[in-house]
Design a protein around this motif. Structure first.
Motif, short mmCIF file in Angstrom:
data_model
loop_
_atom_site.label_atom_id
_atom_site.label_comp_id
_atom_site.label_asym_id
_atom_site.label_seq_id
_atom_site.Cartn_x
_atom_site.Cartn_y
_atom_site.Cartn_z
N LEU A 1 0.80 -1.22 0.00
CA LEU A 1 0.00 0.00 0.00
C LEU A 1 0.84 1.28 0.00
O LEU A 1 0.34 2.35 -0.34
CB LEU A 1 -0.93 0.01 1.22
N SER A 2 2.10 1.17 0.41
CA SER A 2 2.94 2.36 0.53
C SER A 2 3.85 2.59 -0.67
O SER A 2 4.52 3.62 -0.74
CB SER A 2 3.79 2.27 1.80
N ARG A 3 3.87 1.65 -1.62
CA ARG A 3 4.77 1.80 -2.76
C ARG A 3 4.37 2.98 -3.64
O ARG A 3 3.22 3.42 -3.63
CB ARG A 3 4.78 0.52 -3.60
N ASN A 4 5.34 3.49 -4.37
CA ASN A 4 5.12 4.62 -5.28
C ASN A 4 4.47 5.81 -4.57
O ASN A 4 3.49 6.39 -5.02
CB ASN A 4 4.24 4.21 -6.48
N GLU A 5 5.04 6.15 -3.38
CA GLU A 5 4.54 7.27 -2.58
C GLU A 5 3.06 7.09 -2.25
O GLU A 5 2.26 8.03 -2.33
CB GLU A 5 4.79 8.59 -3.30
N CYS A 6 2.72 5.87 -1.86
CA CYS A 6 1.36 5.53 -1.40
C CYS A 6 0.31 5.70 -2.50
O CYS A 6 -0.87 5.98 -2.22
CB CYS A 6 0.95 6.36 -0.18
N LYS A 7 0.70 5.50 -3.74
CA LYS A 7 -0.25 5.63 -4.84
C LYS A 7 -1.45 4.70 -4.70
O LYS A 7 -2.58 5.11 -5.02
CB LYS A 7 0.47 5.38 -6.17
N PRO A 8 -1.28 3.42 -4.24
CA PRO A 8 -2.47 2.57 -4.07
C PRO A 8 -3.49 3.13 -3.09
O PRO A 8 -4.67 2.77 -3.16
CB PRO A 8 -1.86 1.25 -3.55
N MET A 9 -3.05 4.02 -2.19
CA MET A 9 -3.96 4.59 -1.20
C MET A 9 -4.58 5.91 -1.67
O MET A 9 -5.52 6.41 -1.07
CB MET A 9 -3.22 4.85 0.12
N CYS A 10 -4.02 6.48 -2.71
CA CYS A 10 -4.43 7.83 -3.13
C CYS A 10 -5.25 7.84 -4.42
O CYS A 10 -5.67 8.90 -4.88
CB CYS A 10 -3.20 8.72 -3.32
N THR A 11 -5.47 6.67 -5.01
CA THR A 11 -6.23 6.59 -6.25
C THR A 11 -7.29 5.51 -6.13
O THR A 11 -7.16 4.58 -5.34
CB THR A 11 -5.32 6.28 -7.45
N GLY A 12 -8.33 5.62 -6.94
CA GLY A 12 -9.37 4.60 -6.96
C GLY A 12 -10.31 4.71 -5.78
O GLY A 12 -10.19 5.57 -4.91
N ASP A 13 -11.29 3.83 -5.76
CA ASP A 13 -12.26 3.82 -4.67
C ASP A 13 -12.04 2.61 -3.78
O ASP A 13 -11.21 1.75 -4.06
CB ASP A 13 -13.70 3.82 -5.23
N CYS A 14 -12.77 2.57 -2.68
CA CYS A 14 -12.71 1.42 -1.78
C CYS A 14 -14.03 1.33 -1.04
O CYS A 14 -14.82 2.28 -1.02
CB CYS A 14 -11.52 1.51 -0.84
N TRP A 15 -14.24 0.20 -0.39
CA TRP A 15 -15.54 -0.04 0.22
C TRP A 15 -15.82 0.89 1.40
O TRP A 15 -16.94 1.33 1.60
CB TRP A 15 -15.63 -1.51 0.66
N CYS A 16 -14.79 1.21 2.18
CA CYS A 16 -15.04 2.06 3.35
C CYS A 16 -15.40 3.48 2.93
O CYS A 16 -16.31 4.10 3.50
CB CYS A 16 -13.84 2.04 4.29
N ILE A 17 -14.72 4.02 1.91
CA ILE A 17 -15.04 5.36 1.43
C ILE A 17 -16.40 5.38 0.76
O ILE A 17 -17.19 6.32 0.93
CB ILE A 17 -13.93 5.87 0.49
N ASP A 18 -16.71 4.32 -0.02
CA ASP A 18 -18.03 4.24 -0.66
C ASP A 18 -19.14 4.24 0.40
O ASP A 18 -20.16 4.92 0.26
CB ASP A 18 -18.13 2.98 -1.51
#
Length: 371
Positions: free
Chosen positions: A67-84
């Motif tokens: 989740l932290s690779r590429n300056e946390c890109k997996p956490m900063c793009t796209g949607d997820c169930w908790c945010i939805d």
């Protein structure tokens, strides 16, 4: 009893951090670190979420490499169930366990460096009816939170939400104080420097009328011209400090400012809405800079101004038919500090700044800001 005392100590330590903090990013990181330390959980992250659903990763602690690779890109793009769930209004309290879509995606993409983290608890950050985002925490192979753990997380999340509300109110208070100070400075400039420049202009004019020598008369006239120019600049500065007429609407203020500069504005307004304060202030400052540029560089006095409201966005266009200049938008370089300031103000509100110009074909700027 010992566990209860431990929880009270945790809440006290976190409350002290939140009460002392004035900068959002800093206090969220500190609180998250303290929370994980005292609860024994390994990973946590906080999303701050705007009313339109846009989110930002505001704090993180010990995220797994997936989740932290590429300056946390997996956490900063796209949607997820908790945010939805948060955006759909279905997240009202601490959820026992949510399977993490971001981690599941990492596993599907064979990014297996998740450090055993598969699930997380999700807690909304709120103060009363106002929501700010969510707090997520988890640990390797942890698939269940006890009711006492969730209650503790809810208490901490409420503290965080209350602190965010306090900081937000403080920022509003500071903006109000800044506006009051600008108004005071504008009054002082008008009552002192402005009057002195006006007196200097009249004195120079009188000196030119009674001077008999040509050189002396020319000197007085030159002083008069300088005083008039300085007076014009001072009036423009006072307008910038205290936007008289803004209480009657943005277009009214810009028309008044243009008239003060000697410009004639052809104004078109489509749609009616009460703009948020920050958006109206940004458009006012951008409009001032654009009109000042028209006065200084276009060689024209006629300017077109349009303001329109479309689906959840405001669009302002200012155009002239003046001299224009060479500009290649594809290169992305803004040729002047004033234009860069307009672009920065627009983008600070997640807006879009578009500049169109070419020699002898005028200049047009288009500002689009979501509301």
């Amino acid at each position: 009893m010992e566990k209860r005392h431990s929880e009270i100590r945790i809440l006290k330590e976190i409350a002290e951090l939140l009460n002392e903090g004035t900068e959002v990013q800093g206090i969220l990181s500190e609180v998250l670190t303290k929370l994980l330390h005292v609860t024994g959980l390994s990973s946590g992250w906080i999303f701050l979420i705007e009313p339109d659903g846009k989110y930002v990763l505001a704090a993180k602690e010990n995220l797994p490499p997936a989740l932290s690779r590429n300056e946390c890109k997996p956490m900063c793009t796209g949607d997820c169930w908790c945010i939805d769930r948060y955006n759909n209004g279905r997240l009202h309290k601490a959820i026992n366990i949510i399977e993490c879509k971001r981690i599941e995606t990492a596993l599907l993409e064979k990014r297996n460096d998740t450090n055993g983290l598969t699930h997380h608890a999700t807690v909304p950050l709120r103060a009363g009816d106002e929501k700010f985002g969510i707090l997520n925490v988890g640990a390797p192979d942890k698939t269940h939170f006890e009711p006492e753990e969730l209650a503790l997380l809810e208490s901490i999340a409420f503290q965080i939400g209350t602190a965010l509300k306090r900081i937000k109110l403080t920022e509003v208070e500071q903006e109000t104080a800044l506006t009051a100070e600008r108004n005071r400075l504008a009054r002082d400039l008008h009552d002192s420097v402005n009057q002195l420049l006006f007196s200097l202009s009249l004195t120079a004019r009188g000196g030119a009328e009674i001077a008999k020598e040509a050189d002396l008369k020319e000197t007085f006239l030159y002083i008069q011209d300088l005083a008039q120019e300085a007076l014009s600049e001072m009036r423009a500065l006072i307008w910038q400090l205290r936007p008289r007429g803004l209480e009657n609407g943005l277009t009214s203020a810009l028309n008044g400012y243009g008239e003060m500069l000697g410009l004639t504005l052809q104004t078109e307004v489509n749609g009616v809405i009460s703009l948020p304060g920050k958006v109206e202030e940004a458009l006012w400052r951008i409009g001032q800079e654009a009109l000042a540029n028209c006065k200084k560089h276009s060689g024209q006095t006629n300017v077109e101004l349009s303001l329109s409201i479309e689906r959840h966005k405001v669009i302002m266009v200012i155009a002239d038919c003046g001299s224009g200049f060479n500009y290649d938008g594809k290169q992305g370089r803004i040729p002047s500090l004033g234009l860069k300031s307009m672009k920065d103000r627009t983008e600070s509100l997640n807006g879009e700044f578009v500049l169109q110009t070419s020699p002898q074909k005028g200049t047009k700027i288009r500002i689009t800001i979501p509301i």
